[in-house]
Write an enzyme that holds these catalytic residues in place. Structure first.
Site, short mmCIF file in Angstrom:
data_model
loop_
_atom_site.label_atom_id
_atom_site.label_comp_id
_atom_site.label_asym_id
_atom_site.label_seq_id
_atom_site.Cartn_x
_atom_site.Cartn_y
_atom_site.Cartn_z
N ASP A 12 0.56 -1.06 -0.50
CA ASP A 12 -0.24 -0.38 0.06
C ASP A 12 1.09 1.10 -0.24
OD1 ASP A 12 -2.45 1.52 0.37
OD2 ASP A 12 -2.37 1.60 2.07
N HIS A 29 2.94 3.33 -9.20
CA HIS A 29 2.37 1.80 -9.37
C HIS A 29 3.93 0.95 -10.15
CE1 HIS A 29 -1.35 2.28 -7.91
NE2 HIS A 29 -1.69 3.07 -9.01
N ASN A 60 -10.81 -3.21 -5.60
CA ASN A 60 -9.52 -1.50 -6.96
C ASN A 60 -10.50 -1.59 -8.69
OD1 ASN A 60 -7.14 -3.17 -5.84
ND2 ASN A 60 -7.98 -1.62 -5.19
C1 FPP Z 1 -2.24 0.12 -3.78
O1 FPP Z 1 -1.50 1.40 -3.33
C2 FPP Z 1 -1.37 -0.64 -4.80
C3 FPP Z 1 -2.15 -1.19 -5.60
C4 FPP Z 1 -3.16 -0.70 -5.35
C5 FPP Z 1 -1.96 -2.34 -6.12
C6 FPP Z 1 -1.11 -2.67 -5.97
C7 FPP Z 1 0.16 -2.99 -7.19
C8 FPP Z 1 1.32 -2.43 -7.61
C9 FPP Z 1 2.14 -2.90 -6.54
C10 FPP Z 1 1.87 -2.58 -8.68
C11 FPP Z 1 1.33 -3.85 -9.80
C12 FPP Z 1 2.78 -5.01 -9.16
C13 FPP Z 1 2.35 -6.12 -9.71
C14 FPP Z 1 3.46 -7.20 -8.93
C15 FPP Z 1 2.57 -6.82 -10.76
P1 FPP Z 1 -2.62 2.51 -3.99
O2 FPP Z 1 -2.46 3.26 -4.84
O3 FPP Z 1 -3.74 2.91 -3.14
O4 FPP Z 1 -1.49 3.55 -2.51
P2 FPP Z 1 -2.74 5.36 -1.71
O5 FPP Z 1 -3.22 4.45 -1.12
O6 FPP Z 1 -1.64 5.92 -1.46
O7 FPP Z 1 -3.51 5.65 -2.83
#
Ligand code: FPP
Length: 241
Positions: A12, A29, A60
């Site tokens: 996260d 990302h 998501n």
């Molecule tokens: C949370 O950050 C992360 C996600 C919703 C997706 C996780 C995805 C990745 C790390 C990239 C893809 C991974 C692979 C292994 C291909 P957020 O967007 O919720 O962050 P925030 O809470 O700060 O907005």
């Protein structure tokens, strides 16, 4: 040092990390994916048998279409590029989650990665993709209800083992340790059934800043925990009365 057999990670903080840098969420990302790659490698090196990453939750899908599309592109690119390395590193790739929601193209790339790594005997890497713990349990309940309706199952046959058998993650042991980055202290619908006795570790670092040293810190913390599964620790018999 006692290591978890199954480590599950809620990655996260990509969005907040990008915002702090005045960059787009896309940028966060991309950086998050690079970190995921390093942590996967590190876990394989540490011989952690099972690693599960929460890559895309059922919720998501409710993000703006442009962000969903970017996350799918990133996943597509990651699997196309990395499957060969996973094979080289003897890592078996798997997914949990509702694959029917994924596009035909992603499904086919995911299946290709699963097939090409099926013989690998090192770490099992699972991406939770379009995954939600409540949704998984709801599907299991529906399937059990169908069996009762058709007469193949009686309600008094339902026990924990049977329910577990209906979960798509039943090939994985329960996570010993669930790690979440970014300072948020919640499970966000991740592995709800499986986390009953998991140790939880929350890192203040945003996922794009998370390093191998941070992972090491989480593992050291885990190794110092005593897991009692609802029982009490071994006490001298005089203290048990
Ligand atoms: C949370 O950050 C992360 C996600 C919703 C997706 C996780 C995805 C990745 C790390 C990239 C893809 C991974 C692979 C292994 C291909 P957020 O967007 O919720 O962050 P925030 O809470 O700060 O907005």
């Amino acid at each position: 040092m006692k290591r978890p057999s199954h480590l599950a990670i809620i990655m996260d903080g990509n969005g907040r990390w990008a915002k702090r840098k005045n960059k787009s969420r896309h940028f966060g990302h991309i950086r998050g994916t690079q970190v995921a790659k390093s942590i996967i490698q590190e876990c394989a090196k540490l011989k952690i048998p099972y690693l599960t990453l929460y890559a895309f939750s059922s919720e998501n899908w409710l993000r703006p279409a442009a962000e969903v599309s970017i996350l799918m592109k990133i996943l597509n690119k990651y699997l196309k590029k990395e499957t060969t390395n996973l094979v080289k590193e003897n890592i078996r790739f798997n997914t949990i989650g509702d694959s029917s929601q994924l596009s035909e193209e992603i499904r086919s790339i995911v299946n290709d990665a699963k097939n090409r790594t099926a013989h690998c005997t090192g770490m099992t890497l699972t991406f939770a993709l379009s995954y939600g713990g409540r949704q998984e349990l709801t599907h299991a309940i529906q399937a059990i209800a169908e069996k009762i309706k058709s007469g193949d199952l009686k309600s008094d046959m339902i026990n924990e083992d049977l329910v577990r058998g209906y979960l798509p993650s039943n090939h994985l042991p329960d996570p010993d340790l669930i790690l979440r980055t970014s300072g948020e202290k919640r499970l966000s619908n991740f592995l709800l059934w499986q986390s009953a006795y998991s140790e939880l570790y929350f890192s203040e670092k945003l996922w794009p800043d998370f390093t191998e040293a941070d992972l090491q810190e989480a593992l050291i913390h885990y190794s110092s925990r005593e897991r009692r599964y609802g029982r009490i620790s071994d006490l001298p018999s005089t203290q048990l009365t």
